[in-house]
Write an enzyme that holds these catalytic residues in place. Structure first.
Site, short mmCIF file in Angstrom:
data_model
loop_
_atom_site.label_atom_id
_atom_site.label_comp_id
_atom_site.label_asym_id
_atom_site.label_seq_id
_atom_site.Cartn_x
_atom_site.Cartn_y
_atom_site.Cartn_z
N LYS A 69 -3.19 5.98 -3.82
CA LYS A 69 -4.26 6.90 -3.45
C LYS A 69 -4.06 8.25 -4.14
O LYS A 69 -2.92 8.69 -4.31
CB LYS A 69 -4.28 7.12 -1.93
N HIS A 102 -7.80 9.66 -0.98
CA HIS A 102 -7.03 9.66 0.25
C HIS A 102 -7.77 10.30 1.44
O HIS A 102 -7.72 9.79 2.56
CB HIS A 102 -5.68 10.35 0.03
N ASP A 126 0.83 -1.19 0.00
CA ASP A 126 0.00 0.00 0.00
C ASP A 126 0.87 1.25 0.00
O ASP A 126 1.67 1.46 0.91
CB ASP A 126 -0.90 0.00 1.25
N TYR A 136 2.95 10.06 -0.52
CA TYR A 136 4.11 9.47 0.16
C TYR A 136 5.39 9.74 -0.61
O TYR A 136 6.48 9.59 -0.08
CB TYR A 136 3.95 7.95 0.31
#
Length: 280
Positions: free
Chosen positions: A83, A116, A49, A54
């Site tokens: 996401k 998200h 994931d 990120y």
């Protein structure tokens, strides 16, 4: 109930999602990230994931490519999630964000794509984009992250396709019981992010006592609690021995009494933002 690391939950779309995966939140691009993902896959993990925000999709993609070759696996053997970030919540922007994530990951499709955060006034257009991606076969499953009951009710009013997954902060101090019940009624799979509360529960006395009784670690007890509640879980680690330890949760079972004691630890305590008061 899951009996093995590669056992899966069946989403309402018919797609199979591993019960336990690897999260890579706050893991920076670089060798440590690549090695963590490769270690997980070599050990038998099949779910990873990540998210656009990120900023590590390229590293995840590199690790996936190398792990597929080294372990003689097919792309279809893995379940990769990303996401769409808040700045890209809009119909066209979300479609473009999906393509950008695929390019960084070096993949032809994602197994799961999530909104998200439920940014007010923006998530419905993003959901329309996810429906388009799903209907045109660009993604295997679609869902949301950090959505509360009222957000889900709002989406469901106009959605052609019901979210398949809702990934939320969930751990013994934030058990999300009402949300879990609502999602179960709707056939939406709950997934826990930060299941170990970023390590803050590892010295919790009740959990330590239960862990000692089973000859397991506190982390293993928490992940087992997730699984026995039908919660998909994605603990984060970059250390090979922790990645292995986190997956060693299929050789014991918590009793009803154990489960009740852990349930009673709930404090409605968040370590992440409150979805209703997040400064987007």
């Amino acid at each position: 109930m899951a009996q093995h690391l590669q056992d899966t939950a069946r989403l309402h779309s018919g797609v199979n999602m591993p019960w336990l995966g690897l999260g890579v939140f706050q893991v920076e691009e670089g060798a440590e990230l690549v090695q963590a993902v490769k270690s997980a896959i070599a050990h038998g993990y099949r779910s990873v994931d990540t998210a656009a925000v990120y900023q590590n999709e390229r590293g995840v993609g590199q690790a996936v490519a190398e792990a597929l070759a080294e372990n003689k696996l097919a792309r279809e053997d893995l379940f990769i999630t990303s996401k769409v970030w808040n700045a890209d919540l809009g119909y066209e922007a979300t479609l473009a964000a999906y393509e950008a994530s695929l390019e960084k990951l070096g993949l032809d499709y994602l197994d799961l794509y999530l909104i998200h955060w439920p940014v007010k006034g923006k998530y419905k257009e993003a959901w329309r984009a996810l429906e388009t991606l799903y209907k045109t076969g660009r993604v295997k499953a679609i869902g949301v992250s950090n959505f509360q009951i009222h957000h889900l009710e709002d989406i469901l009013k106009d959605a052609e396709i019901k979210p398949m997954v809702n990934q939320v902060e969930l751990h013994p101090y934030l058990s999300q019981q009402a949300l879990r019940s609502f999602c179960k009624e709707q056939g939406i799979q709950i997934e826990a992010w930060s299941p170990l509360m970023q390590g803050q529960l590892l010295d919790q006395p009740v959990l330590a006592e239960i862990a000692a009784a089973h000859g397991k670690s506190v982390a293993q007890v928490i992940l087992r609690w997730d699984l026995q509640h039908g919660i998909v879980t994605i603990p984060k680690s970059t250390k090979a021995h922790r990645i292995t330890e986190n997956a060693s949760v299929f050789d014991f079972e918590l009793s009803t009494g154990d489960m009740d004691r852990i349930d009673q630890l709930n404090r409605d305590h968040r370590i992440g933002p409150d979805p209703d008061h997040f400064d987007f």
